[in-house]
Design a protein around this motif. Structure first.
Motif, PDB file in Angstrom:
ATOM      1  N   UNK A 116      -7.533 -11.555  70.546  1.00 28.09           N
ATOM      2  CA  UNK A 116      -7.259 -12.205  69.262  1.00 28.09           C
ATOM      3  C   UNK A 116      -5.911 -12.933  69.313  1.00 28.09           C
ATOM      4  N   UNK A 117      -4.890 -12.276  69.835  1.00 29.87           N
ATOM      5  CA  UNK A 117      -3.558 -12.894  69.875  1.00 29.87           C
ATOM      6  C   UNK A 117      -3.545 -14.112  70.791  1.00 29.87           C
ATOM      7  N   UNK A 118      -4.120 -13.989  71.979  1.00 32.66           N
ATOM      8  CA  UNK A 118      -4.134 -15.141  72.885  1.00 32.66           C
ATOM      9  C   UNK A 118      -4.991 -16.274  72.320  1.00 32.66           C
ATOM     10  N   UNK A 119      -6.102 -15.939  71.677  1.00 34.65           N
ATOM     11  CA  UNK A 119      -6.946 -16.965  71.058  1.00 34.65           C
ATOM     12  C   UNK A 119      -6.233 -17.616  69.881  1.00 34.65           C
ATOM     13  N   UNK A 120      -5.499 -16.825  69.117  1.00 30.70           N
ATOM     14  CA  UNK A 120      -4.768 -17.375  67.974  1.00 30.70           C
ATOM     15  C   UNK A 120      -3.675 -18.337  68.435  1.00 30.70           C
ATOM     16  N   UNK A 121      -2.969 -17.983  69.501  1.00 30.77           N
ATOM     17  CA  UNK A 121      -1.942 -18.882  70.035  1.00 30.77           C
ATOM     18  C   UNK A 121      -2.582 -20.189  70.490  1.00 30.77           C
ATOM     19  N   UNK A 155     -12.250 -19.527  78.897  1.00 29.56           N
ATOM     20  CA  UNK A 155     -12.406 -19.334  80.336  1.00 29.56           C
ATOM     21  C   UNK A 155     -11.063 -19.444  81.053  1.00 29.56           C
ATOM     22  N   UNK A 156     -10.262 -20.410  80.701  1.00 29.10           N
ATOM     23  CA  UNK A 156      -8.949 -20.605  81.319  1.00 29.10           C
ATOM     24  C   UNK A 156      -7.854 -20.235  80.341  1.00 29.10           C
ATOM     25  N   UNK A 157      -7.648 -18.949  80.143  1.00 24.98           N
ATOM     26  CA  UNK A 157      -6.720 -18.466  79.115  1.00 24.98           C
ATOM     27  C   UNK A 157      -5.294 -18.939  79.387  1.00 24.98           C
ATOM     28  N   UNK A 158      -4.870 -18.892  80.625  1.00 18.41           N
ATOM     29  CA  UNK A 158      -3.490 -19.284  80.943  1.00 18.41           C
ATOM     30  C   UNK A 158      -3.242 -20.750  80.594  1.00 18.41           C
ATOM     31  N   UNK A 159      -4.157 -21.615  80.997  1.00 21.40           N
ATOM     32  CA  UNK A 159      -4.004 -23.034  80.709  1.00 21.40           C
ATOM     33  C   UNK A 159      -4.089 -23.298  79.215  1.00 21.40           C
ATOM     34  N   UNK A 160      -4.971 -22.595  78.532  1.00 21.61           N
ATOM     35  CA  UNK A 160      -5.123 -22.783  77.085  1.00 21.61           C
ATOM     36  C   UNK A 160      -3.875 -22.322  76.338  1.00 21.61           C
ATOM     37  N   UNK A 161      -3.274 -21.224  76.802  1.00 20.97           N
ATOM     38  CA  UNK A 161      -2.026 -20.759  76.186  1.00 20.97           C
ATOM     39  C   UNK A 161      -0.924 -21.805  76.335  1.00 20.97           C
ATOM     40  N   UNK A 162      -0.817 -22.368  77.522  1.00 19.32           N
ATOM     41  CA  UNK A 162       0.195 -23.405  77.756  1.00 19.32           C
ATOM     42  C   UNK A 162      -0.060 -24.599  76.843  1.00 19.32           C
ATOM     43  N   UNK A 163      -1.310 -25.003  76.716  1.00 22.32           N
ATOM     44  CA  UNK A 163      -1.648 -26.123  75.839  1.00 22.32           C
ATOM     45  C   UNK A 163      -1.290 -25.814  74.396  1.00 22.32           C
ATOM     46  N   UNK A 164      -1.664 -24.629  73.923  1.00 24.57           N
ATOM     47  CA  UNK A 164      -1.371 -24.244  72.543  1.00 24.57           C
ATOM     48  C   UNK A 164       0.116 -24.208  72.248  1.00 24.57           C
TER      49      UNK A 164
END
Length: 181
Positions: A116-121, A155-164
């Protein structure tokens, strides 16, 4: 709920519901006033509800893409600082592991809260950028979903976090205020 088991009709229904909320949010202008102060507008409220739905669905995934790898990384991290520092020297993505450690330290070993936290970011960052910089943030978020970026972020949580995180702080780059960035 395993999102990889969603049927095509369930995905279409999800897109229809969230899309309807996002499109309707564009055309609602009433303000919610409490004690003489504008608390929020209906547009902001509906946009927030759509983002919350997307975040909750993303946090309930289990068998989608690399989710199991990210959950394993999260579960294997220690909860004490000295052990964490020892393993941190082995990895190159220190920020990602530090975020995982902080989430695990505060909320425990709950994978749903972690997702939830990583998706929210991720989703919140893109939504914040869309809301601040787009004439029609609802259509912008609908394009985010329909282009596959929503699922790719799972699928790419690390890249998505950086984008967010990047799009939230984009305004500092735009203003050439590199020190705050």
């Amino acid at each position: 709920m395993d999102l990889s088991k969603f049927s095509l009709s369930q995905w279409y229904l999800l897109i229809l519901i969230v899309g309807a909320i996002l499109v309707v949010s564009r055309y609602t202008y009433r303000k919610v006033v409490v004690a003489g102060k504008v608390l929020f507008t209906e547009q902001t409220f509906l946009f927030g509800i759509a983002i919350l739905i997307l975040t909750i669905l993303a946090s309930l995934r289990t068998g989608l893409g690399d989710t199991s790898n990210y959950i394993n990384i999260f579960h294997r991290l220690p909860t004490d600082w000295s052990s964490f520092i020892d393993i941190l020297s082995e990895y190159t993505e220190k920020g990602f592991y530090l975020l995982n450690f902080i989430i695990k330290k505060i909320f425990g070993d709950n994978q749903t809260i972690y997702l939830f936290i990583t998706s929210f970011i991720t989703i919140g960052g893109v939504a914040f950028f869309s809301y601040r910089n787009s004439f029609n943030p609802g259509i912008c978020m609908l394009i985010y979903i329909l282009s596959g970026s929503y699922v790719a972020g799972m699928n790419g949580v690390r890249q998505a976090l950086v984008t967010g995180i990047f799009v939230v702080f984009y305004k500092f780059i735009e203003r050439r205020n590199y020190i705050q960035y």
